[in-house]
Motif scaffolding. Structure first.
Motif, PDB file in Angstrom:
ATOM      1  N   LEU A  86      -7.352  -2.906   6.155  1.00  7.77           N
ATOM      2  CA  LEU A  86      -7.691  -2.885   7.580  1.00  7.77           C
ATOM      3  C   LEU A  86      -8.896  -3.769   7.893  1.00  7.77           C
ATOM      4  O   LEU A  86      -8.922  -4.444   8.926  1.00  7.77           O
ATOM      5  CB  LEU A  86      -7.940  -1.451   8.031  1.00  7.77           C
ATOM      6  CG  LEU A  86      -6.715  -0.550   8.038  1.00  7.77           C
ATOM      7  CD1 LEU A  86      -7.105   0.870   8.410  1.00  7.77           C
ATOM      8  CD2 LEU A  86      -5.653  -1.089   8.971  1.00  7.77           C
ATOM      9  N   ALA A  87      -9.883  -3.799   7.000  1.00 15.18           N
ATOM     10  CA  ALA A  87     -11.058  -4.647   7.222  1.00 15.18           C
ATOM     11  C   ALA A  87     -10.673  -6.124   7.227  1.00 15.18           C
ATOM     12  O   ALA A  87     -11.105  -6.895   8.097  1.00 15.18           O
ATOM     13  CB  ALA A  87     -12.113  -4.377   6.155  1.00 15.18           C
ATOM     14  N   LEU A 125      -6.510   1.011   1.568  1.00 19.14           N
ATOM     15  CA  LEU A 125      -6.138   0.935   2.979  1.00 19.14           C
ATOM     16  C   LEU A 125      -7.311   0.457   3.827  1.00 19.14           C
ATOM     17  O   LEU A 125      -7.128  -0.360   4.740  1.00 19.14           O
ATOM     18  CB  LEU A 125      -5.647   2.289   3.475  1.00 19.14           C
ATOM     19  CG  LEU A 125      -5.193   2.320   4.935  1.00 19.14           C
ATOM     20  CD1 LEU A 125      -3.998   1.396   5.146  1.00 19.14           C
ATOM     21  CD2 LEU A 125      -4.867   3.725   5.368  1.00 19.14           C
ATOM     22  N   LEU A 126      -8.509   0.919   3.517  1.00 19.41           N
ATOM     23  CA  LEU A 126      -9.695   0.483   4.250  1.00 19.41           C
ATOM     24  C   LEU A 126      -9.938  -1.010   4.064  1.00 19.41           C
ATOM     25  O   LEU A 126     -10.262  -1.715   5.026  1.00 19.41           O
ATOM     26  CB  LEU A 126     -10.915   1.289   3.796  1.00 19.41           C
ATOM     27  CG  LEU A 126     -12.203   0.994   4.520  1.00 19.41           C
ATOM     28  CD1 LEU A 126     -12.102   1.438   5.976  1.00 19.41           C
ATOM     29  CD2 LEU A 126     -13.354   1.690   3.831  1.00 19.41           C
ATOM     30  N   LEU A 127      -9.753  -1.506   2.858  1.00 20.82           N
ATOM     31  CA  LEU A 127      -9.902  -2.943   2.618  1.00 20.82           C
ATOM     32  C   LEU A 127      -8.846  -3.744   3.373  1.00 20.82           C
ATOM     33  O   LEU A 127      -9.149  -4.802   3.942  1.00 20.82           O
ATOM     34  CB  LEU A 127      -9.817  -3.246   1.123  1.00 20.82           C
ATOM     35  CG  LEU A 127     -11.036  -2.887   0.303  1.00 20.82           C
ATOM     36  CD1 LEU A 127     -10.737  -3.056  -1.176  1.00 20.82           C
ATOM     37  CD2 LEU A 127     -12.211  -3.744   0.721  1.00 20.82           C
ATOM     38  N   ARG A 159      -8.696   8.937  -3.495  1.00 15.73           N
ATOM     39  CA  ARG A 159      -9.751   8.044  -3.012  1.00 15.73           C
ATOM     40  C   ARG A 159      -9.341   6.576  -3.155  1.00 15.73           C
ATOM     41  O   ARG A 159      -9.668   5.743  -2.327  1.00 15.73           O
ATOM     42  CB  ARG A 159     -11.032   8.315  -3.788  1.00 15.73           C
ATOM     43  CG  ARG A 159     -12.182   7.505  -3.304  1.00 15.73           C
ATOM     44  CD  ARG A 159     -13.443   7.883  -4.009  1.00 15.73           C
ATOM     45  NE  ARG A 159     -14.526   7.043  -3.545  1.00 15.73           N
ATOM     46  CZ  ARG A 159     -15.758   7.209  -3.868  1.00 15.73           C
ATOM     47  NH1 ARG A 159     -16.091   8.194  -4.659  1.00 15.73           N
ATOM     48  NH2 ARG A 159     -16.674   6.404  -3.417  1.00 15.73           N
ATOM     49  N   TRP A 182      -7.063   5.433  -0.204  1.00 18.47           N
ATOM     50  CA  TRP A 182      -7.741   5.208   1.068  1.00 18.47           C
ATOM     51  C   TRP A 182      -8.707   4.033   0.994  1.00 18.47           C
ATOM     52  O   TRP A 182      -8.949   3.369   1.999  1.00 18.47           O
ATOM     53  CB  TRP A 182      -8.447   6.486   1.512  1.00 18.47           C
ATOM     54  CG  TRP A 182      -7.446   7.571   1.727  1.00 18.47           C
ATOM     55  CD1 TRP A 182      -7.293   8.695   0.997  1.00 18.47           C
ATOM     56  CD2 TRP A 182      -6.406   7.593   2.720  1.00 18.47           C
ATOM     57  NE1 TRP A 182      -6.233   9.438   1.481  1.00 18.47           N
ATOM     58  CE2 TRP A 182      -5.678   8.783   2.534  1.00 18.47           C
ATOM     59  CE3 TRP A 182      -6.025   6.730   3.742  1.00 18.47           C
ATOM     60  CZ2 TRP A 182      -4.590   9.128   3.333  1.00 18.47           C
ATOM     61  CZ3 TRP A 182      -4.946   7.077   4.535  1.00 18.47           C
ATOM     62  CH2 TRP A 182      -4.245   8.255   4.324  1.00 18.47           C
ATOM     63  N   THR A 183      -9.248   3.746  -0.188  1.00 16.92           N
ATOM     64  CA  THR A 183     -10.103   2.578  -0.342  1.00 16.92           C
ATOM     65  C   THR A 183      -9.304   1.296  -0.149  1.00 16.92           C
ATOM     66  O   THR A 183      -9.754   0.369   0.529  1.00 16.92           O
ATOM     67  CB  THR A 183     -10.763   2.587  -1.737  1.00 16.92           C
ATOM     68  OG1 THR A 183     -11.473   3.803  -1.900  1.00 16.92           O
ATOM     69  CG2 THR A 183     -11.696   1.415  -1.906  1.00 16.92           C
ATOM     70  N   TRP A 186       0.835  -1.203   0.000  1.00 17.96           N
ATOM     71  CA  TRP A 186       0.000   0.000   0.000  1.00 17.96           C
ATOM     72  C   TRP A 186       0.870   1.253   0.000  1.00 17.96           C
ATOM     73  O   TRP A 186       0.577   2.219  -0.686  1.00 17.96           O
ATOM     74  CB  TRP A 186      -0.931   0.010   1.206  1.00 17.96           C
ATOM     75  CG  TRP A 186      -1.735   1.263   1.287  1.00 17.96           C
ATOM     76  CD1 TRP A 186      -2.825   1.582   0.555  1.00 17.96           C
ATOM     77  CD2 TRP A 186      -1.497   2.377   2.153  1.00 17.96           C
ATOM     78  NE1 TRP A 186      -3.283   2.827   0.904  1.00 17.96           N
ATOM     79  CE2 TRP A 186      -2.486   3.344   1.883  1.00 17.96           C
ATOM     80  CE3 TRP A 186      -0.551   2.654   3.136  1.00 17.96           C
ATOM     81  CZ2 TRP A 186      -2.552   4.553   2.561  1.00 17.96           C
ATOM     82  CZ3 TRP A 186      -0.618   3.856   3.791  1.00 17.96           C
ATOM     83  CH2 TRP A 186      -1.608   4.788   3.502  1.00 17.96           C
TER      84      TRP A 186
END
Length: 67
Positions: free
Chosen positions: A35-36, A31-33, A25, A28-29, A14
């Protein structure tokens, strides 16, 4: 332990992709995936009754069996 290894690898990827991506965007998408999936894997490591993707699909769409 393997989940943590993949977490470190995905965060390094990442960081490299963050420099190359043009849209903020998108960075951050991703990174969000990451982390999830990390939270999902850590919950799987800590609990004995883990929720697999198949169980989640059955919980969400199990009512379709009655149709």
């Amino acid at each position: 332990m393997l989940a943590l290894l993949f977490l470190v690898y995905s965060l390094v990827e990442w960081y490299i992709a963050k420099k190359k991506a043009k849209a903020p965007r998108e960075k951050w998408t991703v990174l969000l995936l990451i982390l999830a999936f990390t939270v999902w894997n850590l919950c799987a490591l800590l609990s004995h009754e883990r929720l697999t993707p198949n169980h989640l699909i059955m919980l969400l769409f199990g009512w379709l069996d009655n149709l």
